[in-house]
Design an enzyme around this catalytic site. Structure first.
Site, PDB file in Angstrom:
ATOM      1  N   ASP A   1      23.145 -16.430  16.546  1.00 34.09           N
ATOM      2  CA  ASP A   1      23.714 -16.194  15.221  1.00 34.09           C
ATOM      3  C   ASP A   1      22.917 -16.842  14.102  1.00 34.09           C
ATOM      4  O   ASP A   1      22.856 -16.317  12.988  1.00 34.09           O
ATOM      5  CB  ASP A   1      25.170 -16.671  15.172  1.00 34.09           C
ATOM      6  CG  ASP A   1      26.117 -15.677  15.813  1.00 34.09           C
ATOM      7  OD1 ASP A   1      25.711 -14.516  16.009  1.00 34.09           O
ATOM      8  OD2 ASP A   1      27.259 -16.050  16.109  1.00 34.09           O
TER       9      ASP A   1
ATOM     10  N   ARG B   1      27.329  -9.861  12.119  1.00 34.96           N
ATOM     11  CA  ARG B   1      26.608 -10.878  11.348  1.00 34.96           C
ATOM     12  C   ARG B   1      25.858 -10.306  10.139  1.00 34.96           C
ATOM     13  O   ARG B   1      25.918 -10.888   9.050  1.00 34.96           O
ATOM     14  CB  ARG B   1      25.643 -11.647  12.264  1.00 34.96           C
ATOM     15  CG  ARG B   1      26.340 -12.495  13.319  1.00 34.96           C
ATOM     16  CD  ARG B   1      27.479 -13.311  12.758  1.00 34.96           C
ATOM     17  NE  ARG B   1      28.028 -14.246  13.730  1.00 34.96           N
ATOM     18  CZ  ARG B   1      29.313 -14.482  13.873  1.00 34.96           C
ATOM     19  NH1 ARG B   1      30.195 -13.837  13.119  1.00 34.96           N
ATOM     20  NH2 ARG B   1      29.739 -15.356  14.745  1.00 34.96           N
TER      21      ARG B   1
ATOM     22  N   ASP C   1      34.137 -26.980  12.918  1.00 32.06           N
ATOM     23  CA  ASP C   1      32.723 -27.130  12.559  1.00 32.06           C
ATOM     24  C   ASP C   1      32.472 -26.873  11.083  1.00 32.06           C
ATOM     25  O   ASP C   1      31.880 -27.711  10.384  1.00 32.06           O
ATOM     26  CB  ASP C   1      31.866 -26.175  13.394  1.00 32.06           C
ATOM     27  CG  ASP C   1      31.738 -26.625  14.838  1.00 32.06           C
ATOM     28  OD1 ASP C   1      32.699 -27.227  15.355  1.00 32.06           O
ATOM     29  OD2 ASP C   1      30.695 -26.364  15.449  1.00 32.06           O
TER      30      ASP C   1
ATOM     31  N   SER D   1      34.303 -21.293  23.679  1.00 34.09           N
ATOM     32  CA  SER D   1      34.268 -20.876  22.278  1.00 34.09           C
ATOM     33  C   SER D   1      34.567 -19.386  22.178  1.00 34.09           C
ATOM     34  O   SER D   1      34.236 -18.613  23.085  1.00 34.09           O
ATOM     35  CB  SER D   1      32.914 -21.194  21.651  1.00 34.09           C
ATOM     36  OG  SER D   1      31.907 -20.367  22.211  1.00 34.09           O
TER      37      SER D   1
END
Length: 390
Positions: free
Chosen positions: A125, A96, A17, A181
């Site tokens: 996210d 994050r 990605d 994922s």
């Protein structure tokens, strides 16, 4: 080639990605600076650097933020006994804001007006990255390709991404990726999407990577003594072989190894995402699970009852704020300050056993203990009321 739009710093992972996003941003007219955070994941960082440069990145930053992740993000969560919806220890949610803080620092260093990320438009996210960036630098502009029609209309599925990668010479895996994922950092690893989207599907064999199957774990426990000061672990000792760790990063890595060996830290849950949907996630949080139980025990031993009731309420709000991406907000900073103040008496050592997927508390001692042995002596008779309790 599109007209120049200036410099954008991309939170880059090296996967399909963000590799495609890097090339796409260049096509849109951006000069791309790639930023890859080393936050404890297993990664060939040099290969990722070479790949980003080959794809046209003007510059690549690989920043090791593992130590600050433990000391400035994980430790406050341990002090809080942070737990989202009673089960999730917040591994990704803690990482994050740590990653985003350095992302903004690099953008300011490079004079970039834009930052970009590869988070999807359905997950948490995107919110965590963007709220952090805007809180730390209100003038920054966030480019979120997966929310831009000109991007997601070109790439409605993985097949289109793969075709784009082949067309632009972006290396793609020869073998298919696992049908889910994964996101890894020092605190945990998460598994979502793909075949896991059906919540009745059991986690397939071979999914777990940080912990062994408890059924196949050692038949002898590891007994650990974990010492706390102000609610923060400062030393761990293995009573079996005498091994000790005292620096924050080494201590946490060691607990990950011990917990992983014994299959500790697995959960399979359905949670409420901030963006308004329920999501199934499977998580491994080895060291975090040991520290949650150890800290809970020493806190109950040393903290005033009424203070602890208030602190538990603050912890609930803290967990919600962190999950939803508000780490860098004024209210979350205020809560961290309050919770940190509550930890002043949380000092002592917890002895525990790690065995077959579980953490068993064996004992505790503290110079700040509020336990009065003389006062409670004789009150534990289960065959009938003692004279003192009649």
């Amino acid at each position: 080639m599109a007209q120049s739009k200036g410099t954008v710093v991309l939170a880059y992972s090296g996967g399909l990605d963000t590799s495609c996003i890097l090339v796409w941003l260049k096509e849109q007219g951006y000069d791309v600076v790639a930023y890859l955070a080393n936050i404890g994941q297993k990664e060939d960082f040099e290969a990722a650097r070479k790949k980003a440069l080959a794809l046209g990145a003007k510059k690549v930053y690989i920043e090791d933020v593992s130590r600050e992740f433990v000391e400035q993000f994980i430790w406050p969560a341990v002090q809080a006994n942070a737990l989202y919806e009673d089960r999730y220890l917040l591994g990704t949610a803690l990482a994050r804001p740590c990653i985003a803080r350095r992302l903004v620092e690099i953008a300011q260093r490079e004079g970039a007006q834009h930052v970009a990320h590869g988070a999807t438009g359905k997950g948490n996210d995107q919110v965590r990255f963007e709220l952090s960036c805007y809180a730390l630098c209100p003038k920054i502009k966030v480019v979120a390709p997966w929310r831009l029609p000109e991007f997601y209309q070109c790439f409605p599925g993985r097949r289109e991404l793969m075709d784009y990668a082949k067309k632009h010479g972006i290396p793609v895996p020869v073998t298919p990726k696992t049908p889910w994922s994964m996101d890894e950092n020092l605190m945990h690893i998460s598994y979502e999407a793909g075949i896991l989207e059906n919540p009745k599907n059991q986690a397939p064999p071979g999914l777990y990577t940080k912990t062994c199957d408890p059924a196949n774990s050692p038949d002898t426990p590891d007994v650990l003594e974990i010492q706390f000061e102000r609610g923060v672990p400062v030393k761990v000792t293995n009573t079996g072989d005498g091994a000790t760790r005292s620096s924050a990063l080494e201590l946490f890595v060691y607990l990950n190894d011990i917990a992983g060996k014994h299959g500790v830290g697995r959960i399979d849950i359905v949670e409420n995402r901030f963006v308004g949907m329920k999501s199934r996630g499977i998580y491994e949080t080895p060291a975090g699970t040991i520290l949650y139980h150890a800290h809970l025990d020493i806190e109950a031993f040393t903290m005033d009852r009424e203070v602890r009731k208030i602190k538990q309420g603050l912890s609930l709000k803290f967990s919600e704020l962190v999950y939803n991406g508000f780490w860098h907000s004024p209210e979350c900073e205020f809560l961290r300050e309050c919770i940190g103040h509550s930890q002043e008496p949380v000092e002592g050592t917890v002895r525990l056993s790690v065995f077959k997927g579980h953490v068993y508390i064996l004992g505790r001692e503290s110079p700040r203990s509020l336990y009065n042995e003389e006062l409670v002596r004789g009150t534990g008779d289960t065959t009938g009321p003692s004279p003192a309790s009649r």
